[in-house]
Design an enzyme around this catalytic site. Structure first.
Site, short mmCIF file in Angstrom:
data_model
loop_
_atom_site.label_atom_id
_atom_site.label_comp_id
_atom_site.label_asym_id
_atom_site.label_seq_id
_atom_site.Cartn_x
_atom_site.Cartn_y
_atom_site.Cartn_z
CB CYS A 1 47.76 -17.83 7.65
SG CYS A 1 48.12 -19.67 8.23
N GLY B 1 60.40 -17.64 15.93
CA GLY B 1 61.51 -17.65 17.35
C GLY B 1 62.78 -16.95 16.90
N GLY C 1 60.54 -13.33 17.39
CA GLY C 1 61.86 -13.92 17.97
C GLY C 1 62.01 -13.08 19.35
CB THR D 1 58.24 -18.61 19.27
OG1 THR D 1 57.51 -18.60 17.81
CG2 THR D 1 58.85 -20.21 19.17
C1 SIN Z 1 49.72 -18.02 10.99
O1 SIN Z 1 50.68 -18.27 10.64
O2 SIN Z 1 48.96 -16.93 10.67
C2 SIN Z 1 48.92 -19.06 11.61
C3 SIN Z 1 49.66 -20.37 11.69
C4 SIN Z 1 48.65 -21.57 11.51
O3 SIN Z 1 47.67 -21.73 12.06
O4 SIN Z 1 49.05 -22.30 10.62
#
Ligand code: SIN
Length: 319
Positions: A137, A224, A251, A273
């Site tokens: 993340c 996306g 995407g 997305t």
């Molecule tokens: C992620 O990109 O792993 C999660 C997105 C987030 O909660 O910021």
């Protein structure tokens, strides 16, 4: 024709939801029969509740979107009590006519290896079908991507989870690295049962009139259609370099997109997305790939990795 496997996990078809784009699936059930998808992947669950990042957290971009959610969630206790039963209900709705129904995959997030281990133990006790370890993340720890930019830490985190896990473990990789293969090899060394590739690309939006960044935390993760070529390239590269099954993500908007990822070497594909604008898309894609494979006289298993067999390996993608 559509069946696929991710290690020991058998799926009715290769279409999965991408973590964080479809909640637990519960709200999405009004739009299509989710009993038909291969698996439902939860939003990242952490040990303790997280409030997430300051708003704005989402920003539309040409051909994609930026998010900076910051892993907002109510923590594992709430998830097990309130959300998991709903995922079980959705999974049960698809277990008929010889089908497995959607598998339940829980995406787990942590700031330490102990966090990942705690979550893995808990969810394995709860009888989920697989774990996706969110090492990547970009919206926490000041975007440092602690685990997913270091092969050694990736290996350590995966090894620790594998030690306690009784279900297949997939490592979700970041594209924000120079050499994704090195990170994937770390996950392989740690005993991962598969890889999910890719998470979002770090990006930014700016309002020049206000002279500041738009997202509350400045940076966010780009997803996306804009990132599909990057995701395809990484899946192709990983399929050439590691022996693990790969879940492609990035995407995807159509059955053709799914089949392109399979051709690059993916065993399954996540839709993310695009579901913000069309929450029935996953199920429609499942129906459409059946028709497309039948017309081409092939199956998911036959198509997997076909691009490696047909074309000369690109630089850096050699087998
Ligand atoms: C992620 O990109 O792993 C999660 C997105 C987030 O909660 O910021």
């Amino acid at each position: 024709m559509l069946q696929t496997t991710l290690g020991s996990l058998e799926l009715d078809n290769p279409v999965l939801s991408a973590s964080g784009t479809f909640g637990s699936g519960w709200e999405g059930r009004q739009f299509s029969d989710l009993g038909h998808v291969g698996a439902l992947v939860s939003k990242t669950v952490t040990v303790l509740p997280r409030p997430g990042n300051p708003a704005p957290r989402i920003w539309e971009t040409p051909s994609g979107m930026l998010n900076s959610i910051g892993l907002e969630n109510k923590g594992v206790d709430y998830f097990v009590r309130e959300t998991l039963p709903k995922m079980r209900e959705l999974a049960a709705s698809g277990r008929k006519d010889g089908r497995n129904g959607p598998r339940i995959v829980i995406n787990i997030g942590g700031e330490s290896i102990d966090d990942f281990v705690t979550l893995a133990e808990r969810f394995c006790r709860e009888g989920v079908h697989a774990l996706e370890v969110n090492l990547s993340c970009p919206n926490v720890q000041e975007g440092k991507l602690l685990f997913s930019t270091d092969p050694r830490l990736t290996e350590q985190a995966v090894r620790a989870v594998k030690k306690v896990a009784t279900v297949p473990v997939f490592a979700k990789l970041s594209p924000n690295v120079t050499d994704v293969v090195a990170i994937a090899k770390g996950a392989e060394q740690g005993g991962a049962d598969g890889l999910t590739a890719i998470n979002t690309l770090i990006g930014m939006a700016i309002d020049w009139r206000k002279g500041k960044t738009i997202l509350g935390r400045g940076i966010g993760g780009l997803s996306g259609p804009a990132i599909k070529p990057v995701a395809l390239r990484m899946v192709y590269q990983l399929a050439a370099a590691v022996r693990l099954p790969i879940v492609g993500v990035g995407g995807v908007r159509s059955a053709d997109d799914v089949l392109e990822f399979v051709c690059a070497g993916a065993s399954a594909v996540q839709v993310g997305t695009a579901m913000f604008t069309d929450p029935a898309l996953m199920v429609r894609i499942v129906d459409e790939i059946a028709g497309k494979l039948a017309a081409a006289g092939t199956t998911i298993r036959e198509l997997r990795g076909a691009a490696h067999r047909a074309s000369a390996p690109a630089a850096g993608c050699a087998r």
